[in-house]
Structure formats: structure tokens, C-alpha cells
Design an enzyme around this catalytic site. Structure first.
Site, PDB file in Angstrom:
ATOM      1  N   ARG A  40     143.254 -10.963 106.277  1.00  0.00           N
ATOM      2  CA  ARG A  40     144.410 -11.688 105.736  1.00  0.00           C
ATOM      3  C   ARG A  40     145.471 -10.717 105.241  1.00  0.00           C
ATOM      4  NH1 ARG A  40     145.395 -13.790 100.551  1.00  0.00           N
ATOM      5  NH2 ARG A  40     143.199 -13.682  99.941  1.00  0.00           N
ATOM      6  N   TYR A  93     166.471 -26.872 114.702  1.00  0.00           N
ATOM      7  CA  TYR A  93     165.183 -27.429 115.112  1.00  0.00           C
ATOM      8  C   TYR A  93     164.706 -28.460 114.090  1.00  0.00           C
ATOM      9  CZ  TYR A  93     160.074 -27.481 115.658  1.00  0.00           C
ATOM     10  OH  TYR A  93     158.765 -27.862 115.781  1.00  0.00           O
ATOM     11  N   ASP A 165     167.237 -17.618 113.012  1.00  0.00           N
ATOM     12  CA  ASP A 165     166.140 -17.909 113.932  1.00  0.00           C
ATOM     13  C   ASP A 165     166.597 -17.473 115.320  1.00  0.00           C
ATOM     14  OD1 ASP A 165     164.298 -19.035 115.699  1.00  0.00           O
ATOM     15  OD2 ASP A 165     163.991 -20.812 114.465  1.00  0.00           O
ATOM     16  N   LYS A 190     156.848 -18.941 121.467  1.00  0.00           N
ATOM     17  CA  LYS A 190     157.776 -19.162 122.566  1.00  0.00           C
ATOM     18  C   LYS A 190     157.925 -17.897 123.419  1.00  0.00           C
ATOM     19  CE  LYS A 190     158.365 -23.236 120.636  1.00  0.00           C
ATOM     20  NZ  LYS A 190     157.828 -23.097 119.277  1.00  0.00           N
TER      21      LYS A 190
END
Length: 376
Positions: A40, A93, A165, A190
Site C-alpha cells: 500500500r 466526465y 484531466d 484508458k
């Protein structure tokens, strides 16, 4: 026996790393980044991916996360706390909008949406507690292209941070940090990964201090990416430059075809001369315009369904940017949570189809689109 030196980084599929003794443990805390303790906090695979993306974006450091949504969360929490306010481009988005309006507002972070045409003059929207402006290089789904230079000038004038973004453009087209943005985020799911087999995100900071804060948010909130998905994404990243060239070439050819088709009402693609920001897109994209486009057919449900059903090679898949072409329906998927009034204002109607153009032979894709359009 000679030492084994693999050309490809192995997958460190472990949740924890071991130490010889307390001295070695202390060295871990005294020299951050020299050793690993817990996945982590850090893992060789996630670090390799972060370093690769950071190099492409030209940042001070990158933090990979479990999804594009967690990257947005990490970016906002890097600058905002309860009582703060942020600005967001109105055309963004739908998932980003849902996170900001429905979840972060519950935590005391308020948001104001700014129409795209007003993003270069935000003085009327900035409050004393405003910390940042969040926008996209190319908007989803109608491909409005932001002039990053102007955004940088305006946010600096307002004394707030600029978070962009860059998912649709990727650093192959545009490097917002080099143009003056403070932080870049991606849905690595993506284009950066590119093969529709990974869910991941990334935050890239211009300054070391912002990078350290984003990394702490990732660690404390548990937004980390798994070793295997990090490895897959790092593998995909190696072909990003080649893929983006083919995505862009194919998309331009298809956009020109759709623009001439009698059953297509409108096409949104930055590479078309009819696009309002074509000049800005050409400058920021180094002559490439990306693999995303949207187009509008009849706003009749029967026609939309018929078009989707008749496609032979292009599936309806509510995501984007894989090597294989797919279509999506913003009104029913990515922007479903918006109010009907907001959907209408943005121009997201029933007949708007988003096309994620892959790297297949463009003639095959055009042939499939042509025969499906003729059936409606």
C-alpha cells in the site's frame, strides 16, 4: 552462475516485504524510497509505472492509484479540505461531477460549475476559499478543447491551482505541466494502459510538495494500485506513442466520413476544420487530435438501438481508449447521473454516440459504420 537480470520487471505479487532486523527497518524510515515495506505504501511495479508516466508528463513525481476516480479524489484532497471550494468545468466526465457534487460536498468541499465559454474569465466564480479549477484537456463527450495557456494565465491571476484531466489527449498530444498546469490526472484504464484489461489512475504533480501530498493521500486512503495491474499498465505504456498515432489517424479518417454522411447530424472531432477549437487543438496536440470523437444521429430510441444492433465489428462498451474500436452512449452511461436539464444544456441528447476509435484498419471500421447507418 551469472546474476539473473530480466529485461522485463518481474511481478512483485506480495503484500509485504521483509527486513533482516530493526536496523534495516530504521533505514527504511530514514531513507524513503530506498526500500519497500508494504505494498500500500509502495511496490516496484507501481513505482515503475509511476516513473514511466511521470517521465512522459514531465512532472516532479507521479502517484498511481486504483482507478481514474481515485486519482481525481487524490488530486482534490491534495489541495482541499472541509470548508474549501473548487471550480469545475461544466462539461466534464459525469463520474467526476458525481464525485464532486454528491460525495465531496458531504465532506464539506463545495463545487461551482463553470460553463466552458467562461473558463478563461473566472473572477465572478472565485471565492476567498476557492483552491483549484478542474477541467479536461478535451471534454467528454463533445470534445471541446481547452486552451491550457489561457487557463494557466487565468488561474494564476486568481491565485488558485489548475488541475487537468489529460486522459483523452495523453502526454503524446499535450503536456499540461509544461504549459503551466499544477497537476495532471489520468484514468490509466484508458489510453496509458490501452488494452481494456486494467483499472487504474495516476496523479502527476509539477512540484515536489504537491507530489508528496498526493502520495500521502494515496497511502492513507488506501488508493494504491495492485502489483499485477501496475505491471500490465507499464507494459501497455511502452506502445503508447505508436498507438496514439494510429488512433489519431483512424479517427480523423472516420470523422471526415461521418461528416459527409446524410444520416449524421453533427460530428465533434478536434481535427475537423469545422471544429471551433481546431487551431488550438493542432497547436497543443502537435498535429495529432486523438482517438475520440462523437457524432449525432436521429434522437429516436428505435434508430439508436438499430444502429447499435447492426454494427458487426464495433461493440457497445461503456468505456474507451482500447486498441479495439467501441461505441458508447453518454446519455445512458457516463452522463446518466446528470439532470435532464443539464444534459440538454450540454447538448447530450439521445442521438449522441461516442466513438472510441481503435487501431484497426480504418477502411474496415468505415465499412461497418456505413452499413449500420444505412439500416436506420
Amino acid at each position: 552462475m551469472s546474476r539473473i537480470q530480466p529485461k522485463t520487471t518481474p511481478i512483485y505479487q506480495t503484500s509485504v516485504f521483509t527486513f533482516q532486523d530493526l536496523n534495516e527497518l530504521e533505514q527504511y524510515f530514514e531513507e524513503p524510497g530506498k526500500q519497500y515495506m508494504y505494498t500500500r505504501y509502495g511496490n516496484p511495479n507501481s513505482d515503475e509505472l509511476a516513473e514511466g508516466i511521470n517521465k512522459l508528463e514531465g512532472g516532479a513525481g507521479a502517484v498511481v492509484t486504483s482507478s481514474g476516480m481515485s486519482a481525481i479524489l487524490a488530486a482534490v484532497f491534495s489541495y482541499c479540505q472541509a470548508g474549501d471550494h473548487l471550480l469545475c468545468a461544466e462539461e466534464i466526465y459525469g463520474g467526476s461531477s458525481t464525485l464532486l457534487s454528491q460525495e465531496l460536498e458531504r465532506l464539506g468541499i463545495t463545487v461551482t460549475y463553470v460553463p466552458n465559454e467562461e473558463l478563461y474569465e473566472i473572477s465572478n466564480y472565485v471565492q476567498p476559499n476557492t483552491k483549484l479549477l478542474l477541467t479536461e484537456t478535451m471534454s467528454n463527450p463533445l470534445l471541446q478543447v481547452m486552451d491550457v495557456d489561457k487557463l494557466v494565465q487565468e488561474t494564476k491571476r486568481a491565485g488558485i491551482k489548475l488541475v487537468i484531466d489529460n486522459t483523452f489527449a495523453t502526454p503524446i498530444l499535450t503536456k499540461p505541466l509544461a504549459l503551466g498546469a499544477d497537476m495532471v490526472i489520468h484514468s490509466v484504464t484508458k489510453y496509458l494502459s490501452g488494452h481494456s484489461d486494467v483499472t487504474a489512475g495516476v496523479v502527476v504533480a509539477k512540484d515536489v510538495e504537491d507530489y508528496n501530498r498526493a502520495k500521502k493521500v494515496m497511502m492513507v486512503f488506501g488508493l494504491n494500485l495492485s502489483p499485477f495491474e501496475s505491471w500490465l499498465a507499464a507494459r501497455g505504456l511502452k506502445t503508447l506513442r505508436l498507438r496514439m498515432r494510429q488512433h489519431s489517424s483512424n479517427a480523423l479518417a472516420i470523422a471526415k466520413f461521418l461528416q459527409q454522411h446524410p444520416k449524421v447530424k453533427q460530428v465533434w472531432y478536434p481535427g475537423l476544420e469545422s471544429h471551433a477549437q481546431q487551431e488550438v487543438a493542432a497547436k497543443q496536440g502537435n498535429g495529432l487530435f486523438g482517438g475520440m470523437l462523437s457524432f449525432q444521429i436521429s434522437d429516436e430510441l428505435e434508430d439508436v438501438n438499430k444502429f447499435m444492433q447492426e454494427l458487426q465489428q464495433i461493440p457497445f462498451a461503456p468505456s474507451l481508449a482500447g486498441v479495439s474500436t467501441s461505441i458508447s452512449h453518454p446519455l445512458s452511461t457516463s452522463h446518466r447521473a446528470l439532470t435532464p436539464e443539464k444534459q440538454q444544456k450540454l447538448g447530450i441528447t439521445l442521438g449522441v454516440i461516442r466513438l472510441s476509435v481503435g487501431i484497426e484498419e480504418p477502411e474496415e471500421l468505415i465499412s461497418d459504420l456505413k452499413q449500420a447507418l444505412e439500416k436506420i
